[in-house]
Design a protein around this motif. Structure first.
Motif, PDB file in Angstrom:
ATOM      1  N   UNK A  76     -11.879 -16.424  34.795  1.00 49.49           N
ATOM      2  CA  UNK A  76     -11.457 -17.764  35.013  1.00 49.49           C
ATOM      3  C   UNK A  76     -12.498 -19.500  35.620  1.00 49.49           C
ATOM      4  N   UNK A  77     -13.227 -19.579  34.682  1.00 50.27           N
ATOM      5  CA  UNK A  77     -13.795 -21.193  34.707  1.00 50.27           C
ATOM      6  C   UNK A  77     -13.406 -21.153  33.079  1.00 50.27           C
ATOM      7  N   UNK A 135     -16.118  -7.766  35.922  1.00 47.56           N
ATOM      8  CA  UNK A 135     -17.013  -8.681  36.924  1.00 47.56           C
ATOM      9  C   UNK A 135     -17.265 -10.190  35.759  1.00 47.56           C
ATOM     10  N   UNK A 136     -17.723  -9.342  34.740  1.00 43.38           N
ATOM     11  CA  UNK A 136     -18.196 -10.740  33.915  1.00 43.38           C
ATOM     12  C   UNK A 136     -17.450 -11.239  33.386  1.00 43.38           C
ATOM     13  N   UNK A 137     -15.903 -10.341  32.785  1.00 45.16           N
ATOM     14  CA  UNK A 137     -14.980 -10.780  32.255  1.00 45.16           C
ATOM     15  C   UNK A 137     -14.499 -12.043  33.139  1.00 45.16           C
ATOM     16  N   UNK A 138     -14.077 -11.185  34.255  1.00 44.93           N
ATOM     17  CA  UNK A 138     -13.272 -12.214  34.831  1.00 44.93           C
ATOM     18  C   UNK A 138     -13.905 -13.668  35.464  1.00 44.93           C
ATOM     19  N   UNK A 195      -5.595  -6.833  33.122  1.00 46.57           N
ATOM     20  CA  UNK A 195      -4.887  -6.943  34.110  1.00 46.57           C
ATOM     21  C   UNK A 195      -5.211  -7.873  34.932  1.00 46.57           C
ATOM     22  N   UNK A 196      -7.204  -7.760  35.343  1.00 42.92           N
ATOM     23  CA  UNK A 196      -7.525  -8.150  35.894  1.00 42.92           C
ATOM     24  C   UNK A 196      -8.116  -9.600  35.548  1.00 42.92           C
ATOM     25  N   UNK A 197      -8.518  -9.271  34.198  1.00 39.61           N
ATOM     26  CA  UNK A 197      -8.113 -11.096  33.691  1.00 39.61           C
ATOM     27  C   UNK A 197      -7.108 -11.800  33.467  1.00 39.61           C
ATOM     28  N   UNK A 198      -5.953 -11.036  33.667  1.00 32.06           N
ATOM     29  CA  UNK A 198      -4.601 -11.973  34.031  1.00 32.06           C
ATOM     30  C   UNK A 198      -4.559 -12.488  35.560  1.00 32.06           C
ATOM     31  N   UNK A 219      -6.751 -15.605  35.829  1.00 33.98           N
ATOM     32  CA  UNK A 219      -6.260 -16.063  34.868  1.00 33.98           C
ATOM     33  C   UNK A 219      -5.524 -17.065  35.928  1.00 33.98           C
ATOM     34  N   UNK A 220      -4.825 -16.318  36.229  1.00 38.37           N
ATOM     35  CA  UNK A 220      -3.635 -17.065  37.741  1.00 38.37           C
ATOM     36  C   UNK A 220      -3.883 -17.642  38.387  1.00 38.37           C
ATOM     37  N   UNK A 221      -4.910 -17.248  39.479  1.00 43.55           N
ATOM     38  CA  UNK A 221      -5.593 -16.975  40.636  1.00 43.55           C
ATOM     39  C   UNK A 221      -7.326 -17.719  40.547  1.00 43.55           C
TER      40      UNK A 221
END
Length: 332
Positions: free
Chosen positions: A219-220, A212-215, A28-31, A34-36
């Motif tokens: 993101x980058x 947090x690390x994965x998100x 969920x947080x990765x999605x 990815x979007x924001x």
């Protein structure tokens, strides 16, 4: 006192919820990242700090008895570590060659393969009715030797694609893994009774840090994730499956019991992928996609580990039913 107990009970419930739905939370947080992505791009700068915090949390859970396990079962622990640091690293190298990967992804897969076992393996081993003390002992042993073994393997296997500094990587692993873990162990030893009271709360810190690390990596890497996301997923699934399959096969060759077979297979296949992401971020900034395999692996190995545990339990139940049937026939 009652208020303090109530707060700890509440945090314990939160910890249990986060642990149970860890993979879902990451998805969920990765999605969202990815979007924001703009809201998460600051995280990679602090990847080492987040992972160090997670490893400190791991150290706080390690007791004196856990070290006794390591020294009381040296052959099993040694065999498990050898499998850990041979099957996954060389499987990663083979996948990189067979799929003719570019430098970033080859490095990322190899980084995952060369990391020690992840603490999630202990939970999965418990669910699968494996040998939990053996699983814990293997995790501790592979983590403590990681500052030397992980950089060496990455240097040997990834040197074909990128320039690897053995000493820089070794110092990174010492700072990110070894020192925080030892710090947690020391604190647990000095203030054991207080740490025990916080036992159910501690996973919150590690879970939040890993998420947090994965998100941050997602993101980058959001722009390139569209083009290479599928191949990364295929690589991660194959890599993890090889670990589970070969780990189980080699455990059977060792002729150990069900519980040990299960724990060895799980420990071999479930890596400290957060460390892979951290090493990619800290030591290979010129290879931005190198952290992506570790991020995806963090999600997948929890899913596959749960599936493997279910598979092993069904096999155990079938063996039990067969034994009961044979006993019934023998009594007639």
């Amino acid at each position: 006192m009652k208020k303090e107990t109530g707060v700890l009970a509440f945090l314990g419930s939160v910890s249990a919820f986060l642990s149970r739905y860890f993979a879902v939370i990451i998805l969920v947080t990765s999605a969202i990242a990815f979007v924001q992505p703009e809201g998460f791009k600051w995280i990679p700068k602090y990847t080492a700090l987040f992972l160090g915090t997670a490893m400190f949390g791991m150290g706080l859970t390690i007791k004196r008895e856990d070290f006794q396990i390591v020294f009381s079962r040296p052959k099993e622990i040694f065999a498990g570590c050898v499998l850990q640091y041979t099957i996954m690293p060389f499987a990663a190298y083979l996948l990189a060659v067979v799929f003719n990967l570019d430098a970033d992804l080859a490095l990322g897969v190899i980084l995952v393969g060369c990391c020690p076992g992840g603490t999630a393996s202990n939970v999965i081993a418990y669910i699968a009715k494996g040998d939990v003390p053996l699983s814990v002992g293997m995790t501790i042993a592979s983590t403590l030797i990681a500052p030397i073994v992980t950089p060496f393997l990455v240097y040997v296997l990834a040197g074909t694609w990128v320039e690897v500094s053995f000493w820089a990587m070794m110092m990174s692993v010492v700072k990110i893994v070894l020192l925080p873990v030892l710090g947690g162990i020391v604190l647990n030893t000095l203030f054991h009774d207080s740490i025990v009271k916080l036992g159910s709360v501690l996973p919150i810190v590690s879970i939040v840090a890993i998420v947090m690390i994965i998100d941050g990596i997602v993101a980058v890497s959001a722009a390139k994730l569209v083009s290479c996301g599928l191949i990364v997923m295929v690589l991660v699934v194959l890599h993890n499956s090889i670990g589970l399959g070969m780990g189980l096969f080699m455990a059977k060759v060792m002729k150990v019991n069900y519980a040990k077979e299960t724990s060895i297979a799980i420990e071999v296949a479930m890596q400290n992928s957060g460390l892979a992401v951290a090493l990619a971020t800290v030591n290979f900034a010129a290879n931005p996609l190198a952290g992506l395999p570790g991020a995806v692996f963090s999600v997948w190995h929890n899913v596959s580990g749960s599936m493997f545990a279910s598979y092993r339990l069904k096999g155990l139940e079938s063996q039990g039913a067969q034994t009961l049937s044979e006993d019934a026939l023998a009594t007639k």
